[in-house]
Design a protein around this motif. Sequence first.
Motif, PDB file in Angstrom:
ATOM      1  N   HIS A  83       0.825  -1.208   0.000  1.00 57.48           N
ATOM      2  CA  HIS A  83       0.000   0.000   0.000  1.00 57.48           C
ATOM      3  C   HIS A  83       0.861   1.261   0.000  1.00 57.48           C
ATOM      4  CE1 HIS A  83      -3.876  -2.034   1.711  1.00 57.48           C
ATOM      5  NE2 HIS A  83      -3.486  -2.563   0.583  1.00 57.48           N
ATOM      6  N   ASP A  89      -3.803   5.077   0.661  1.00 56.98           N
ATOM      7  CA  ASP A  89      -3.934   5.619   2.012  1.00 56.98           C
ATOM      8  C   ASP A  89      -5.161   4.986   2.660  1.00 56.98           C
ATOM      9  OD1 ASP A  89      -3.597   7.174   4.279  1.00 56.98           O
ATOM     10  OD2 ASP A  89      -4.729   8.860   3.447  1.00 56.98           O
ATOM     11  N   TYR A  90      -4.923   4.004   3.509  1.00 58.23           N
ATOM     12  CA  TYR A  90      -6.031   3.293   4.135  1.00 58.23           C
ATOM     13  C   TYR A  90      -5.627   2.898   5.541  1.00 58.23           C
ATOM     14  CZ  TYR A  90     -10.046   0.277   4.612  1.00 58.23           C
ATOM     15  OH  TYR A  90     -11.214  -0.271   5.029  1.00 58.23           O
ATOM     16  N   ASN A  91      -6.497   3.147   6.518  1.00 60.37           N
ATOM     17  CA  ASN A  91      -6.213   2.793   7.904  1.00 60.37           C
ATOM     18  C   ASN A  91      -6.639   1.361   8.162  1.00 60.37           C
ATOM     19  OD1 ASN A  91      -5.212   5.330   8.552  1.00 60.37           O
ATOM     20  ND2 ASN A  91      -7.255   6.121   8.950  1.00 60.37           N
TER      21      ASN A  91
END
Length: 94
Positions: A83, A89-91
């Motif tokens: 990623h 952009d990912y939590n």
Amino acid sequence: MEGKKIIRMIISIGLFVALITIIFVSQGHDPNNPHASIPKEEWISGEKGHGFAVINNQNPQKQCYQCHEKQGLGGKSYCLSCHDPSGVDYNLPD
């Protein structure tokens, strides 16, 4: 009477052939891997592969992440190894 026996025999043979076909086809299926029918390279970088699935999946942390962790396919650091370079952009959950 004779016609009914022939119809029953045809139905029985049809059901038997269907059962054998299902058993034969299911031998190559891994029930623990929903991606087993897709070649690995196609899944990783193909047009309908991982990226497509994630983009079209409304809740990947619920449907994918936990299963991947249980199977030892990597946790947060594994996901972020792709990623981050890709600019995703990912939590992810810890």
